[in-house]
Design an enzyme around this catalytic site. Sequence first.
Site, PDB file in Angstrom:
ATOM      1  N   HIS A 130       0.835  -1.200   0.000  1.00 52.57           N
ATOM      2  CA  HIS A 130       0.000   0.000   0.000  1.00 52.57           C
ATOM      3  C   HIS A 130       0.870   1.249   0.000  1.00 52.57           C
ATOM      4  O   HIS A 130       2.031   1.217   0.427  1.00 52.57           O
ATOM      5  CB  HIS A 130      -0.912   0.024   1.226  1.00 52.57           C
ATOM      6  N   ALA A 180      16.593 -16.963  13.027  1.00 54.36           N
ATOM      7  CA  ALA A 180      15.150 -17.191  13.047  1.00 54.36           C
ATOM      8  C   ALA A 180      14.399 -15.969  13.576  1.00 54.36           C
ATOM      9  O   ALA A 180      14.884 -15.252  14.453  1.00 54.36           O
ATOM     10  CB  ALA A 180      14.832 -18.408  13.912  1.00 54.36           C
ATOM     11  N   THR A 185      15.421  -5.464   6.939  1.00 51.99           N
ATOM     12  CA  THR A 185      14.953  -4.211   6.343  1.00 51.99           C
ATOM     13  C   THR A 185      16.019  -3.521   5.503  1.00 51.99           C
ATOM     14  O   THR A 185      15.728  -2.536   4.833  1.00 51.99           O
ATOM     15  CB  THR A 185      14.490  -3.242   7.448  1.00 51.99           C
ATOM     16  N   LYS A 186      17.268  -3.997   5.577  1.00 52.40           N
ATOM     17  CA  LYS A 186      18.341  -3.393   4.787  1.00 52.40           C
ATOM     18  C   LYS A 186      19.311  -4.470   4.329  1.00 52.40           C
ATOM     19  O   LYS A 186      19.320  -5.593   4.857  1.00 52.40           O
ATOM     20  CB  LYS A 186      19.070  -2.324   5.590  1.00 52.40           C
TER      21      LYS A 186
END
Length: 205
Positions: A130, A180, A185-186
């Site tokens: 979104h 785990a 995110t980068k």
Amino acid sequence: MKLFILSFKVIKRIYKFFSLFFEQIISLILMKLNGVQIDSGFKSRGIPSVDVTLGGSIVIGKNFDINNGSKYNKIGRQQKCFFIVRGNGKLLIGDNVGMSSTAIICDKYIQIGDFVKIGGNVVIYDTDFHALDLNLRKEKESDYSNTNRQKVIIENNVFIGAHSTILKGVCIGENSIIGACSVVTKSIPKNEIWGGNPAKFIRAI
């Protein structure tokens, strides 16, 4: 009592044999009907969910091995594997890749290298799904057209631990390991171990 136990185990083994046989056939047909290009050595325990739009594509290398559902690789949070390619997305999976209960949602481009192991219940997204602007989200068309999409690259020999999330714009360098339940995110360099939410450097390999 021993006879009943033995009989149960024999019946269970016979049932499993025939189940695997038919699941393999159905899975291969499902791949082909969705236009998936898949090389030799494909093994599917259970039946995945495959949905590829007319503009999208999936190309899979040799010896692709997947577990789907509650009967296989029983580590909890069982589901089938999902291979969803939307729009003009392109999903490339190399040789000798294995995964269990994995969901891959590809709107743009996801590449998975050779000898990659993906643990149970991992999700890989190259999209935010979104728009971030609340006003753009109010209309379906503006929401979709303003959604951020970025490539995901997972290089050779990577091991991703169970229940991890790999987000858009990420490159995981070759030989690296993701602990785990991590949220990546980068991008991650090669030959390193990362883990946590968000994932952080732990040590070199």
